[in-house]
Scaffold this motif. Sequence first.
Motif, short mmCIF file in Angstrom:
data_model
loop_
_atom_site.label_atom_id
_atom_site.label_comp_id
_atom_site.label_asym_id
_atom_site.label_seq_id
_atom_site.Cartn_x
_atom_site.Cartn_y
_atom_site.Cartn_z
N LEU A 328 0.83 -1.20 0.00
CA LEU A 328 0.00 0.00 0.00
C LEU A 328 0.87 1.25 0.00
N ALA A 329 0.41 2.25 -0.69
CA ALA A 329 1.09 3.55 -0.70
C ALA A 329 0.33 4.47 0.25
N PHE A 330 1.04 5.04 1.25
CA PHE A 330 0.41 5.90 2.24
C PHE A 330 0.58 7.37 1.83
N GLU A 331 -0.52 8.08 1.84
CA GLU A 331 -0.45 9.53 1.63
C GLU A 331 -0.19 10.26 2.93
N TYR A 332 -0.70 9.72 4.03
CA TYR A 332 -0.54 10.32 5.35
C TYR A 332 -0.05 9.26 6.34
N CYS A 333 0.79 9.68 7.24
CA CYS A 333 1.31 8.77 8.27
C CYS A 333 0.18 8.33 9.18
N PRO A 334 0.00 7.03 9.41
CA PRO A 334 -1.11 6.57 10.27
C PRO A 334 -0.91 6.92 11.74
N SER A 335 0.31 7.41 12.11
CA SER A 335 0.56 7.76 13.50
C SER A 335 0.32 9.25 13.77
N CYS A 336 0.97 10.12 12.95
CA CYS A 336 0.86 11.56 13.20
C CYS A 336 0.07 12.32 12.14
N PHE A 337 -0.33 11.60 11.07
CA PHE A 337 -1.16 12.17 10.00
C PHE A 337 -0.44 13.22 9.16
N ALA A 338 0.89 13.28 9.26
CA ALA A 338 1.64 14.17 8.39
C ALA A 338 1.71 13.56 6.99
N SER A 339 1.93 14.39 5.99
CA SER A 339 2.01 13.89 4.62
C SER A 339 3.25 13.00 4.46
N VAL A 340 3.09 11.95 3.72
CA VAL A 340 4.19 11.02 3.48
C VAL A 340 4.75 11.28 2.08
N GLU A 341 6.07 11.52 2.03
CA GLU A 341 6.70 11.78 0.74
C GLU A 341 6.71 10.50 -0.09
N PRO A 342 6.51 10.59 -1.41
CA PRO A 342 6.54 9.39 -2.27
C PRO A 342 7.90 8.70 -2.19
N LYS A 343 7.88 7.39 -2.21
CA LYS A 343 9.10 6.59 -2.12
C LYS A 343 9.34 5.86 -3.43
#
Length: 631
Positions: A328-343
Amino acid sequence: MSAFLRIERMLITRGANVLYDEPFHAGVNIIHGSNGSGKSTLADFIYFSLGGDLREWKESASRAERVYLQILTPAGTLTLRRDVSTDGLRPMSIYFGDMDNALSSPNDGWQLLGYKRPEHGYSFSQVLFRAIGLPESVSDGASNITMHQLLRILYVDQLTPVQRIFRVENFDTWQTRQAIGDLLTGVGGYDLYEKQIALRETEKQYEAAATAYRSLVAVASGYGENILIEHIQASVGKLETERSELLKSIRDLVDSSEPSVDQDGLKRMRASAFSDYAKARRQVVRLVNEIEVLDFEIDDAEDFIRHLKQSLSDFEDSSVTFFALGHLAFEYCPSCFASVEPKHADHCQLCNARRLEGGDDSRTLAVRLDLQMQLKESEALQADRHAERTQKSGQLRVARQALRRATSTIELADTGTVTGRESAIAELSRKAGFIDSELEGHQKRLELAKQIKAGSQAKEDLNSRVTRLKAEIEAISRAQGNRKREALTLISNRTKALLDKDLQEHSDFGEVENVSFEFSGDWIAINGEKNRAGSASGMVILKNSFAAGMLDAALVDQRFNLPRWILFDNIEDKGMVEERSWNFQRLLVAMSESATVPHQIILTTSKIAPELDRSALVVGRRYERAARSLN
């Protein structure tokens, strides 16, 4: 998914020195060099690192101390590690991941597993079987089938007589060979092997129950019919009535007697009675406390076992969901809800760790095995607790009986301050004491009788289960008759096809009408003649063609459990001419290139066919006596 195994890398070390480090690939892998350059030593290391029980090493292998092997299985990538030794039954350490990470991992990142199946936990063969996709199996009435047993047929070595299918070992049985053959050809199937495992365990339990029952009966043999529970209970009732009458007579004598000056005797009787009472009471209190502690432990363990079962079920569900959805690709961190940079595509989309082929699968296998091991150990310990509680409950019944007798004795001592008619009381007291002794013996005999009854029932239940399992196994075996004929016919036809392509100018087989064989008997026959060939090199061709025929059959029939992997180390044995060896090598390469499923063939040769000496097939450099395989 079909059983599968591929070696991806082998590393051999001595201390910090690297003696050998080469990658392997899918399909055909050729290790080549002159005679005496260490090719067979490498084959032995592959055999050993996969779980073979190797104790006699070639001289060139004496420099090595440790061998690592990275393998790919349906359950993911694993790294295996074994220390080289002449001692047998060596353990194996397994890291659930690739070799690069394994080498940098501390020791607690590895799992050390024994050669033999322990009472609690797993052997390394059990872990590898599950990773490769093989059912756990047992030969009929013999020991477990291990990786060593499997490799006896997958490693075609130079030392085994060419007329044999299996690598020779001491204490070999036809049941073991038949079980290996049935396992690899997919004849048994999971249902049959699960029932065989259950049968083996039930037979062990039955033998233990029968032994325990015979021991109890031997102890009780002197009692005759008096060991029956009904007779003992009737006798106990009669003795208790008689004891009550004796105590009443003693009280009557005390009440009607004249005062006596023998106060010292009375004090001694009271002191003895209180001492017996205190001892009996301490025994009862101790047993009650121990049973209470056991009850708490049993309750806690039941909760933990339920938790483990639920965790295992949840884990299986999550694994199915994960593999169905993929990464799965995460757009937001499930812990702090900050945006997740594409990897990068081959990295985890959350933590950015690089993903390796089979890495997720191997971690899944590690977690699953850990949960299963905890559950197995917890259930075994819980069974021990229940057995201990049953034993202590029986001891408590005996202790409470002793406490009741001690209490009655104290009550008798407190009924008066004088001895009364001493001779009459002494005689009645002696009789009461004798009855107390008989009651204690009867209580122990009653416990023995209950154990015998329970043991007899357990033995009957286990015997019924053994009978039922044998009937179910026989029914499955009959139902699998067609499958067995199909598998063996396919191997025979594939082996014949290879023999038909042997160079005719060197072949001494004549017209090959059919090839037959028997795993249990460890023989191969051409046209009904066992191990028939006109030359030693012809026997080598026959043996190698049979092994290749098994692999070829597994490549076209997914029901085979043979892990689509095989190792040849004798294709030029017994004076094989160069052209004949080249022909067999070409047949193996053609078989590999026409296969539609993943597989791996590893072979050693001193006479590589010229067109096959290329990087896509060859592993490492060409080895010479002056530049052996181990640096």
